[in-house]
Design an enzyme around this catalytic site. Structure first.
Site, short mmCIF file in Angstrom:
data_model
loop_
_atom_site.label_atom_id
_atom_site.label_comp_id
_atom_site.label_asym_id
_atom_site.label_seq_id
_atom_site.Cartn_x
_atom_site.Cartn_y
_atom_site.Cartn_z
N VAL A 11 0.82 -1.21 0.00
CA VAL A 11 0.00 0.00 0.00
C VAL A 11 0.86 1.26 0.00
O VAL A 11 0.66 2.18 -0.80
CB VAL A 11 -0.97 -0.03 1.20
CG1 VAL A 11 -1.66 1.32 1.38
CG2 VAL A 11 -2.01 -1.12 0.99
N GLU A 154 -7.63 2.27 2.06
CA GLU A 154 -7.19 1.96 0.70
C GLU A 154 -7.97 0.76 0.16
O GLU A 154 -8.14 -0.23 0.86
CB GLU A 154 -5.68 1.65 0.72
CG GLU A 154 -5.10 1.35 -0.63
CD GLU A 154 -5.45 2.41 -1.66
OE1 GLU A 154 -5.12 3.59 -1.46
OE2 GLU A 154 -6.10 2.07 -2.67
N LEU A 156 -7.17 -0.65 -3.01
CA LEU A 156 -6.50 -1.24 -4.18
C LEU A 156 -6.48 -2.76 -4.10
O LEU A 156 -6.53 -3.34 -3.01
CB LEU A 156 -5.06 -0.71 -4.30
CG LEU A 156 -4.04 -0.98 -3.19
CD1 LEU A 156 -3.50 -2.38 -3.25
CD2 LEU A 156 -2.91 0.02 -3.29
N GLU A 158 -4.22 -6.04 -5.14
CA GLU A 158 -2.91 -6.45 -5.62
C GLU A 158 -3.07 -7.05 -7.01
O GLU A 158 -4.06 -7.72 -7.29
CB GLU A 158 -2.28 -7.47 -4.66
CG GLU A 158 -1.87 -6.82 -3.35
CD GLU A 158 -1.35 -7.80 -2.32
OE1 GLU A 158 -0.96 -8.91 -2.68
OE2 GLU A 158 -1.35 -7.42 -1.14
N CYS A 266 -5.47 -9.53 3.38
CA CYS A 266 -6.55 -8.68 3.88
C CYS A 266 -7.79 -9.42 4.35
O CYS A 266 -8.17 -9.30 5.52
CB CYS A 266 -6.93 -7.67 2.80
SG CYS A 266 -5.61 -6.48 2.51
N LYS A 269 -7.69 -11.59 7.80
CA LYS A 269 -7.47 -10.82 9.03
C LYS A 269 -8.57 -9.76 9.22
O LYS A 269 -8.94 -9.45 10.34
CB LYS A 269 -6.09 -10.18 9.03
CG LYS A 269 -5.94 -8.93 8.18
CD LYS A 269 -4.64 -8.20 8.47
CE LYS A 269 -4.42 -7.04 7.51
NZ LYS A 269 -5.42 -5.98 7.52
N1 LIG Z 1 -2.02 -5.37 0.53
C1 LIG Z 1 -3.19 -4.94 0.14
O1 LIG Z 1 -3.72 -5.33 -0.92
C2 LIG Z 1 -3.95 -3.93 0.96
C3 LIG Z 1 -5.06 -3.27 0.39
C4 LIG Z 1 -5.73 -2.34 1.15
C5 LIG Z 1 -5.34 -2.09 2.45
N2 LIG Z 1 -4.29 -2.76 2.99
C6 LIG Z 1 -3.89 -2.44 4.37
O2 LIG Z 1 -2.77 -1.55 4.32
C7 LIG Z 1 -1.88 -1.80 5.41
C8 LIG Z 1 -0.50 -2.14 4.87
O3 LIG Z 1 -0.58 -3.36 4.14
P1 LIG Z 1 0.60 -3.85 3.18
O4 LIG Z 1 0.09 -5.04 2.48
O5 LIG Z 1 1.10 -2.68 2.40
O6 LIG Z 1 1.69 -4.25 4.29
P2 LIG Z 1 3.19 -4.72 4.04
O7 LIG Z 1 3.48 -5.71 5.11
O8 LIG Z 1 3.41 -5.08 2.62
O9 LIG Z 1 4.06 -3.39 4.31
C9 LIG Z 1 4.18 -2.77 5.57
C10 LIG Z 1 5.52 -2.02 5.58
O10 LIG Z 1 5.55 -1.19 6.75
C11 LIG Z 1 6.89 -1.20 7.24
N3 LIG Z 1 6.90 -0.69 8.63
C12 LIG Z 1 6.57 -1.36 9.77
N4 LIG Z 1 6.70 -0.54 10.83
C13 LIG Z 1 7.10 0.66 10.36
C14 LIG Z 1 7.39 1.92 10.96
N5 LIG Z 1 7.29 2.12 12.29
N6 LIG Z 1 7.78 2.95 10.17
C15 LIG Z 1 7.91 2.78 8.84
N7 LIG Z 1 7.63 1.60 8.20
C16 LIG Z 1 7.23 0.57 8.96
C17 LIG Z 1 7.34 -2.63 7.04
O11 LIG Z 1 8.75 -2.75 7.08
C18 LIG Z 1 6.74 -2.94 5.66
O12 LIG Z 1 7.64 -2.61 4.62
C19 LIG Z 1 -2.54 -2.92 6.22
O13 LIG Z 1 -3.30 -2.35 7.23
C20 LIG Z 1 -3.42 -3.61 5.20
O14 LIG Z 1 -4.52 -4.25 5.80
C21 LIG Z 1 -3.57 -3.65 2.27
#
Ligand SMILES: NC(=O)c1ccc[n+]([C@@H]2O[C@H](COP(=O)([O-])OP(=O)(O)OC[C@H]3O[C@@H](n4cnc5c(N)ncnc54)[C@H](O)[C@@H]3O)[C@@H](O)[C@H]2O)c1
Length: 469
Positions: A11, A154, A156, A158, A266, A269
């Site tokens: 994201v 968000e 989006l 993947e 997503c 969880k």
């Molecule tokens: N993946 C999806 O398709 C999607 C879609 C919509 C919403 N979301 C939501 O968005 C959020 C992020 O999901 P994601 O899939 O991008 O997660 P991800 O695990 O791919 O990325 C999370 C990133 O955050 C970093 N991080 C952790 N602690 C940090 C800090 N204190 N400061 C800076 N960076 C830090 C990690 O190192 C990692 O790179 C979640 O809440 C998820 O539910 C995900």
């Protein structure tokens, strides 16, 4: 506008690259220094169509930067997005520790007025929690800046993340002050030109909107999987039923497929976290509990079919096509293929696996067990010597049925399809037994083609009960 983004995962990285492409100046900050180094070199740590090009283009233009230093990211930022993970805690709730860490850092480091925007999927009440943590930090050092908090979930997908971000159906914005909404309108101006996409609301409603959307989509999948089970038992065909109901515009065709269960980072969880929120609020989440229970059962469907149709699984070779939780991504979090492969290994099978992009992430998720899986460079290579083929992900390259290629390479003649890719009659006509989801198994008896179990094979009881259910 100068924008900071905490978290460079699916994201955060897509948001950062797209906002930079829209003309903003974006600094992405991540605690993972190795990830930051790769990103600075223009290398995307995730496989997402079009992302690396966007990354490189905007790095070259100087509109996109990466750092592991939050102070650097916040230095000139007017808006800071929070896009860190919110994984499932053992009690089913969303683990907010990464979000809390970011809030504390912002409280310690903010040097000017700032709007903090939660893009992570977080339960109702998290914006208030983030605000309290930031205010604590500001108060501790006597800083008087105004730090507003907003919710901007968000949506989006993947595999289509960039198109979804740039041309999404909606931009949900939850704020408590008109000036915060105005600022977010400026952030999204480049992506809000064709028609008004911003749906403005209060913060708790925005937070709940994201969970409600994912729970609704997961419910559609579990509903179709339940109808598929009824179809199988009653002698109906789920594909006919799907077309019959999808033609009603109140139902629609989208997201109406039966299969091997939903996975990903997503739905599992988020359904659990929403059920947890409901219980905390004194509501009984009957539908959410059922959605989860149906999915947990559905993830075992391919293993159960293999167990039924291959007499004695131990010692068998099974080819697995598709390891990612869905096509066009290398994300394997909660993927049905993980469940299947773990079950096959536990049952004593040899596994030959192929995915166009997800072998690396799958091996990492399997850990030590990965040494027992042979990853191949092509789908047909995985089929070599296999007693059965199991299809877990509907990648485009699997969609045309290659009867000759498979017949030449496979030792057996059984295909177990968790994505209903093929016409059962055609597969059966080519001499294969074909079990799919919610349709009659075609081409039986499978045993003829599948051969007899190797001498001394344990019976199906060899599969642990936890995996069979
Ligand atoms: N993946 C999806 O398709 C999607 C879609 C919509 C919403 N979301 C939501 O968005 C959020 C992020 O999901 P994601 O899939 O991008 O997660 P991800 O695990 O791919 O990325 C999370 C990133 O955050 C970093 N991080 C952790 N602690 C940090 C800090 N204190 N400061 C800076 N960076 C830090 C990690 O190192 C990692 O790179 C979640 O809440 C998820 O539910 C995900």
């Amino acid at each position: 506008m100068r924008i900071a983004i905490f978290g460079s995962g699916y994201v955060g990285l897509v948001t950062g690259a797209c906002l930079a492409d829209g003309g903003h100046h974006v600094t992405c900050v991540d605690v993972d220094s190795e990830r930051v180094a790769r990103l600075r070199a223009g290398e995307s740590p995730i496989w997402e169509p079009g992302l690396e090009e966007l990354l490189r283009g905007n790095l070259a233009q100087g509109r996109l930067e990466f750092t592991d230093d939050p102070a650097e990211a916040l230095e000139d930022a007017r808006v800071a997005f929070v896009a860190v993970g919110t994984p499932q805690a053992p009690d089913g709730s969303a683990d907010l520790s990464y979000v809390d860490d970011v809030a504390r850092r912002i409280g310690e480091l903010a040097r000017r007025d700032l709007l903090v925007v939660n893009k992570s999927t977080v339960p109702v009440g998290t914006a208030a929690r983030v605000r309290a943590l930031i205010e604590e930090g500001l108060a501790a050092r006597g800083a008087g800046h105004r730090v507003g908090v907003a919710s901007n979930p968000e949506f989006l997908k993947e595999g289509a993340a960039i198109a979804d971000f740039k041309h999404g159906d909606r931009i949900v914005v939850g704020t408590e002050a008109a000036e915060d909404e105005e600022l977010l309108r400026l952030v999204y101006e480049p992506f809000n030109r064709q028609r008004e996409k911003i749906i403005a609301m209060d913060i708790p409603s925005a937070e709940l909107t994201k969970y409600a959307a994912n729970a609704m989509l997961a419910a559609k999948i579990s509903f179709m999987n339940e109808i598929a089970a009824i179809s199988e038992a009653a002698g109906a065909d789920i594909e006919r039923v799907r077309q019959g109901i999808g033609s009603d515009p109140r139902i629609g065709y989208q997201f109406l497929y039966a299969g091997a269960g939903y996975g990903g980072s997503c739905f599992p969880k988020d359904v659990a976290a929403l059920a947890h929120t409901a219980r905390q609020a004194g509501c009984e989440p009957r539908i959410l509990d059922a959605v989860e229970a149906v999915n947990a059962h559905q993830k075992g469907t391919l293993l159960r079919r293999l167990d039924e149709l291959l007499p004695g699984l131990a010692g068998r070779t099974v080819a697995v096509w598709g390891l990612a939780f869905k096509p066009r991504t290398d994300d394997v979090r909660e993927a049905p293929a993980l469940h299947l492969v773990r079950g096959l290994l536990a049952a004593g099978c040899t596994v030959r696996a192929y995915d166009p992009v997800a072998a690396g992430t799958f091996a990492a998720a399997l850990g030590e067990e990965a040494a027992r899986v042979e990853f191949t460079d092509s789908a047909l290579d995985a089929a070599r010597g296999a007693d059965a083929l199991a299809i877990c992900t509907e990648w485009e390259e699997f969609r045309a049925f290659d009867a000759e290629g498979l017949a030449e390479r496979m030792a057996g003649r059984l295909i177990v399809d968790g994505r209903n890719l093929y016409d059962p009659a055609r597969v059966a006509a080519a001499g294969f037994a074909y079990a799919s989801v919610g349709r009659r198994t075609a081409g039986l008896p499978a045993e003829e083609g599948a051969g007899q179990p190797p001498a001394g094979s344990p019976s199906r009881a060899a599969i642990p009960a936890s995996i069979r259910s």
